[in-house]
Scaffold this motif. Sequence first.
Motif: not given
Length: 366
Positions: A283-286, A314-324
């Motif tokens: 997720l690149e959040i800007g 702004a920042f970027a972060v990674g997640f498990n899509a299923s958990y989200l």
Amino acid sequence: MKFRILREDLLLPLQQVIGVIERRQTLPILSNVLIEVEAGRMELAGTDLEVQLVANTDMEGKESGRFTVPARKLMDICRLLPEGGELAFDVKPERVSLQCGKSRFILGALPAENYPNFEHGDPEAVFDCEAQLLRRAIEKTAFAMAQQDVRYYLNGLLLEIRQGRIRAVASDGHRLALFEDAVDGMPDVARQIIIPRKGVLELGRLLARVEGSASVRISANNVRILFGTFSFAVKLVEGRYPDYERVIPKTACRVVVVDRHELRGALTRVAVLSNEKFKGVSLEIGEGLIRLRAQNPEHEEAEDEVPADVSGEAFAVGFNASYLLDAINAVASDAVRMSFTDANGSCLIEDLSDSRYRFIVMPMRL
């Protein structure tokens, strides 16, 4: 012992207890349902030694006695008999015959005195609450329970009472779901119990069909919940639940408010080309948007964008899509708020229409 009962009066309580009776058991008697008849009342009980369900129903007659018969065979017979039929039982030590119209069946019976006794113990805390409150607590948290984790206490749901409130918490170490609400008449005690996974799922199934009030009775080794004509009891998981409050972010330097349906759709689409094992999505959040990216070992890529109200850098972060997706699906409001402490910190997901629910998802490196 001989008695009669209407098909519908037997079928409903039988359906309520059948969920806890496994088809294959190490002890043959655990495949049976215990039936006790006394003074115009019938009680049916089923257990797998961890969970017990008991249902009551009215009937005519003054006969009394106890016996056990194969639970699923009895339910199949009742289900296939015509509506409004009356079943005539003739109970003998090693067999039970039942007749409805021209249909006649003989079932094998095992001695009722050999049926396992589920010890309830003296209650240490007793309170009443709405059955639907318990249902919502399970509905909003159970998805985050671990499955067959070596940390056995995570393979269940934490139920906590304190200061007039009830709190349900579930976590598998990568995410956490929390539900909290006030309950009138809550005892002035602080108590934490861990309900095993099977008990949680069975309780959720029962509560889906229950309205009105429920009485919760917590003992040293089990919890018993009474709903009208039937009761649920489960042995508790021994052990201490981790200090989950440490992972709940206290402050947030970045806050994102986004349409829940748009975010869910984008996550679902991008996850198609994510790593099948880890389901990682970046997720690149800007300013004004969230850009979602995913790729897999076959060098395939997916990208999508969702407009959002973003405050903070702004920042970027990674997640498990299923958990989200699990957390977002549990939210009822049209928009969802996501709070971040930093790019390496957890994400707090909140329902804008109901503050009782909170979800925390830990980030992952991509």
